[in-house]
Design an enzyme around this catalytic site. Sequence first.
Site, PDB file in Angstrom:
ATOM      1  N   LYS A 234       0.834  -1.207   0.000  1.00 53.95           N
ATOM      2  CA  LYS A 234       0.000   0.000   0.000  1.00 53.95           C
ATOM      3  C   LYS A 234       0.878   1.271   0.000  1.00 53.95           C
ATOM      4  O   LYS A 234       2.093   1.202   0.228  1.00 53.95           O
ATOM      5  CB  LYS A 234      -0.925  -0.038   1.226  1.00 53.95           C
ATOM      6  CG  LYS A 234      -1.894  -1.232   1.203  1.00 53.95           C
ATOM      7  CD  LYS A 234      -2.871  -1.177   2.370  1.00 53.95           C
ATOM      8  CE  LYS A 234      -3.834  -2.345   2.334  1.00 53.95           C
ATOM      9  NZ  LYS A 234      -4.919  -2.221   3.339  1.00 53.95           N
TER      10      LYS A 234
ATOM     11  N   TYR B  26     -12.213  -2.051  -3.846  1.00 50.40           N
ATOM     12  CA  TYR B  26     -12.750  -2.290  -2.497  1.00 50.40           C
ATOM     13  C   TYR B  26     -14.282  -2.203  -2.463  1.00 50.40           C
ATOM     14  O   TYR B  26     -14.858  -1.964  -1.400  1.00 50.40           O
ATOM     15  CB  TYR B  26     -12.143  -1.290  -1.511  1.00 50.40           C
ATOM     16  CG  TYR B  26     -10.744  -1.664  -1.041  1.00 50.40           C
ATOM     17  CD1 TYR B  26     -10.532  -2.806  -0.261  1.00 50.40           C
ATOM     18  CD2 TYR B  26      -9.643  -0.874  -1.341  1.00 50.40           C
ATOM     19  CE1 TYR B  26      -9.269  -3.152   0.184  1.00 50.40           C
ATOM     20  CE2 TYR B  26      -8.365  -1.205  -0.900  1.00 50.40           C
ATOM     21  CZ  TYR B  26      -8.184  -2.350  -0.139  1.00 50.40           C
ATOM     22  OH  TYR B  26      -6.931  -2.704   0.311  1.00 50.40           O
TER      23      TYR B  26
ATOM     24  N   ASN C  79      -2.062  -0.186   6.988  1.00 44.95           N
ATOM     25  CA  ASN C  79      -1.545  -1.487   7.431  1.00 44.95           C
ATOM     26  C   ASN C  79      -0.630  -2.151   6.393  1.00 44.95           C
ATOM     27  O   ASN C  79      -0.505  -3.356   6.326  1.00 44.95           O
ATOM     28  CB  ASN C  79      -2.696  -2.410   7.860  1.00 44.95           C
ATOM     29  CG  ASN C  79      -3.646  -2.743   6.726  1.00 44.95           C
ATOM     30  OD1 ASN C  79      -3.527  -2.191   5.627  1.00 44.95           O
ATOM     31  ND2 ASN C  79      -4.586  -3.638   6.972  1.00 44.95           N
TER      32      ASN C  79
ATOM     33  N   HIS D 261      -1.969  -5.505   1.455  1.00 46.01           N
ATOM     34  CA  HIS D 261      -3.265  -6.167   1.270  1.00 46.01           C
ATOM     35  C   HIS D 261      -3.003  -7.541   0.708  1.00 46.01           C
ATOM     36  O   HIS D 261      -2.093  -7.712  -0.109  1.00 46.01           O
ATOM     37  CB  HIS D 261      -4.149  -5.375   0.277  1.00 46.01           C
ATOM     38  CG  HIS D 261      -5.332  -6.175  -0.185  1.00 46.01           C
ATOM     39  ND1 HIS D 261      -6.500  -6.254   0.536  1.00 46.01           N
ATOM     40  CD2 HIS D 261      -5.497  -6.997  -1.269  1.00 46.01           C
ATOM     41  CE1 HIS D 261      -7.335  -7.063  -0.092  1.00 46.01           C
ATOM     42  NE2 HIS D 261      -6.753  -7.527  -1.190  1.00 46.01           N
TER      43      HIS D 261
ATOM     44  N   GLU E  80      -9.517 -10.483  -7.759  1.00 50.02           N
ATOM     45  CA  GLU E  80      -8.553  -9.390  -7.527  1.00 50.02           C
ATOM     46  C   GLU E  80      -7.401  -9.447  -8.539  1.00 50.02           C
ATOM     47  O   GLU E  80      -6.939  -8.402  -9.018  1.00 50.02           O
ATOM     48  CB  GLU E  80      -8.019  -9.464  -6.097  1.00 50.02           C
ATOM     49  CG  GLU E  80      -9.093  -9.113  -5.065  1.00 50.02           C
ATOM     50  CD  GLU E  80      -8.586  -9.159  -3.635  1.00 50.02           C
ATOM     51  OE1 GLU E  80      -7.432  -9.564  -3.401  1.00 50.02           O
ATOM     52  OE2 GLU E  80      -9.374  -8.768  -2.737  1.00 50.02           O
TER      53      GLU E  80
HETATM   54  P1  CMP Z   1      -7.273  -4.784   3.646  1.00 53.64           P
HETATM   55  O1  CMP Z   1      -6.763  -6.152   3.958  1.00 53.64           O
HETATM   56  O2  CMP Z   1      -6.697  -4.098   2.468  1.00 53.64           O
HETATM   57  O3  CMP Z   1      -8.880  -4.859   3.473  1.00 53.64           O
HETATM   58  C1  CMP Z   1      -9.719  -3.750   3.729  1.00 53.64           C
HETATM   59  C2  CMP Z   1      -8.983  -2.609   4.348  1.00 53.64           C
HETATM   60  O4  CMP Z   1      -9.787  -1.645   4.986  1.00 53.64           O
HETATM   61  C3  CMP Z   1      -8.082  -3.122   5.454  1.00 53.64           C
HETATM   62  O5  CMP Z   1      -7.026  -3.858   4.916  1.00 53.64           O
HETATM   63  C4  CMP Z   1      -7.709  -1.826   6.147  1.00 53.64           C
HETATM   64  O6  CMP Z   1      -6.638  -1.172   5.484  1.00 53.64           O
HETATM   65  C5  CMP Z   1      -8.965  -0.950   5.947  1.00 53.64           C
HETATM   66  N1  CMP Z   1      -9.698  -0.704   7.178  1.00 53.64           N
HETATM   67  C6  CMP Z   1      -9.870   0.496   7.742  1.00 53.64           C
HETATM   68  N2  CMP Z   1     -10.605   0.402   8.846  1.00 53.64           N
HETATM   69  C7  CMP Z   1     -10.932  -0.891   8.991  1.00 53.64           C
HETATM   70  C8  CMP Z   1     -11.691  -1.603   9.970  1.00 53.64           C
HETATM   71  N3  CMP Z   1     -12.264  -0.995  11.010  1.00 53.64           N
HETATM   72  N4  CMP Z   1     -11.807  -2.941   9.802  1.00 53.64           N
HETATM   73  C9  CMP Z   1     -11.245  -3.591   8.734  1.00 53.64           C
HETATM   74  N5  CMP Z   1     -10.503  -2.937   7.788  1.00 53.64           N
HETATM   75  C10 CMP Z   1     -10.345  -1.611   7.921  1.00 53.64           C
END
Ligand code: CMP
Length: 138
Positions: free
Chosen positions: A9, A49, A112, A115, A126
């Site tokens: 990311k 998303y 984070n 992904h 995806e």
């Molecule tokens: P990702 O695995 O990319 O899938 C969805 C993304 O939403 C997640 O990682 C986070 O980066 C983002 N996100 C932000 N807030 C939340 C939340 N409360 N719960 C889950 N995903 C979140």
Amino acid sequence: MEQTLSIIKPDGVQKNIIGDIIRRFESEGLVIKALTMHQLTKGEAQGFYAVHKDRPFFESLTDFMSSGPVVIMVLQGIDAIHLNRKIMGATNFKEAEEGTIRSDHASSIEHNIVHGSDAPETAAWEIAYFFSNLDIMA
Ligand code: CMP
């Protein structure tokens, strides 16, 4: 053999840890079959998303994901989807196991670092979102 989609990311690219992340994948036996660097438009992030479109974090997540370049990869290996998720650690870095990418580098649940696809059907969808079959090495 299984394939999964991985995205480093904008925060991972910004922190200059692309090499560290790829090393972790390769040292666990995952092989890169496609790789590109790209800055998502807001619309591309919303499309990717779309499953989260009704979640309260959707707007902020898609702003973040289109805020800078990302590295998008197809990873292949035995049990690649599960293995990739193990190497990444839990979505919430506070719950991520020690030594995982998110435990070591993430700064919030949203920022984070990586992904990874969560199931075979989502992995196929995806991968096809970003790559054509011709882009993926045999
Ligand atoms: P990702 O695995 O990319 O899938 C969805 C993304 O939403 C997640 O990682 C986070 O980066 C983002 N996100 C932000 N807030 C939340 C939340 N409360 N719960 C889950 N995903 C979140």
